[in-house]
Design an enzyme around this catalytic site. Structure first.
Site, short mmCIF file in Angstrom:
data_model
loop_
_atom_site.label_atom_id
_atom_site.label_comp_id
_atom_site.label_asym_id
_atom_site.label_seq_id
_atom_site.Cartn_x
_atom_site.Cartn_y
_atom_site.Cartn_z
N HIS A 151 36.73 36.02 39.11
CA HIS A 151 37.36 37.33 38.94
C HIS A 151 36.36 38.43 39.24
CE1 HIS A 151 40.07 40.41 37.58
NE2 HIS A 151 39.17 40.87 36.74
N SER A 152 36.75 39.38 40.09
CA SER A 152 35.92 40.54 40.44
C SER A 152 34.61 40.06 41.07
CB SER A 152 35.70 41.40 39.18
OG SER A 152 35.22 42.68 39.51
N LEU A 153 33.46 40.42 40.52
CA LEU A 153 32.21 39.90 41.07
C LEU A 153 32.24 38.38 41.13
CD1 LEU A 153 29.22 40.14 41.95
CD2 LEU A 153 28.61 40.09 39.52
N SER A 161 40.47 36.81 42.16
CA SER A 161 41.24 37.95 41.65
C SER A 161 40.31 39.14 41.46
CB SER A 161 41.93 37.60 40.33
OG SER A 161 40.99 37.20 39.35
#
Length: 262
Positions: free
Chosen positions: A103-105, A131
């Protein structure tokens, strides 16, 4: 590396390894958190995916590893992470099969982790879930470096993204406990340089949110160009952490995608 030292390394990187609640031979799903995030972000995913052993990853500088210096560059992070994942995959009863969720990074880290494992000749995951992130080759950090921000500015950034309790952002002592890891993680992202390599040969599922302030729908769709295999996009209503806040739907998507492997 001795058996004892290997177990110590695995227990640091995978702190909930013994608590998956999964049966022997379940498919490991390694979950990589957002910038400043910790393994606890995915703790409640355990025991929610039949046939899947959810393994939240703990990076240095937070929670059980708060005394360790966090990484500030992508290359050493994915190199050490590859050591851990490969050791755990070899130790599991799943026949060298596993999946990744970032998720993200964590999405960018997961992508680079796969390429590092490929360079070593290791087994590819059966599926990649991403995501909260633009595609690696399209991601840009145009604002001021987070490492140069003061505590108030970091708190405001986290407030904008959501997902961090207000009591923590408003308490200087509590904020001081996480700010170093947050700034280090953003430095990983801000100094990241995408390099062309062959396409991945594995399916990718992309989960995006309708009101994510850090993700461009067009740039997120670029994940589809990074694999020669199946690509499946899913959209959520909500902000940057919608996939965690709407965990039941996320679990359903992950479970369906992994059904052939469990």
């Amino acid at each position: 590396m001795s058996v004892a030292s290997t177990e110590d390394v695995l227990s640091r990187w995978l702190p909930f390894r013994a608590y998956t609640g999964a049966e022997p031979g379940a498919l490991p799903l390694y979950c990589l958190p957002h910038a400043g995030g910790a393994a606890s972000a995915f703790r409640m995913w355990q025991r929610r995916l039949p046939g899947v052993a959810v393994q939240p990853v703990q990076l240095p500088g937070r929670e059980s590893r708060h005394r360790e210096p966090p990484y500030e560059r992508m290359e050493p992070l994915v190199s050490d992470l590859a050591d851990t994942v490969l050791a755990d995959v070899e130790a599991s009863a799943a026949g060298r099969r596993y999946a990744l969720y970032g998720h993200s990074l964590g999405a960018i880290v997961a992508f680079e982790l796969i390429r590092e494992i490929r360079r070593r000749g290791g087994p590819a995951p059966v599926h990649l879930f991403v995501s909260g992130s633009d595609a690696p080759h399209l991601t840009r950090e145009d604002g001021p470096p987070v490492r140069d921000m003061n505590a108030k500015e970091v708190a405001e950034l986290l407030r904008t993204l959501g997902g961090t309790p207000e009591w923590l952002l408003s308490d200087p002592d509590a904020l001081a406990m996480i700010i170093h890891a947050v700034q280090a993680d953003f430095t990983v992202k801000e100094t990241y340089v995408y390099r062309d390599e062959p396409l991945l040969d594995l399916p990718i599922s992309l989960l995006t949110s309708s009101a994510d302030p850090r993700v461009s729908p067009l740039k997120a769709a670029g994940w589809s160009t990074l694999t020669s295999a199946h690509f499946a996009p899913y959209s959520f209503d909500g902000g940057h952490f919608a996939v965690l806040e709407q965990a039941a739907r996320t679990h359903a998507i992950v479970a369906e995608a992994l059904r052939p492997w469990v």
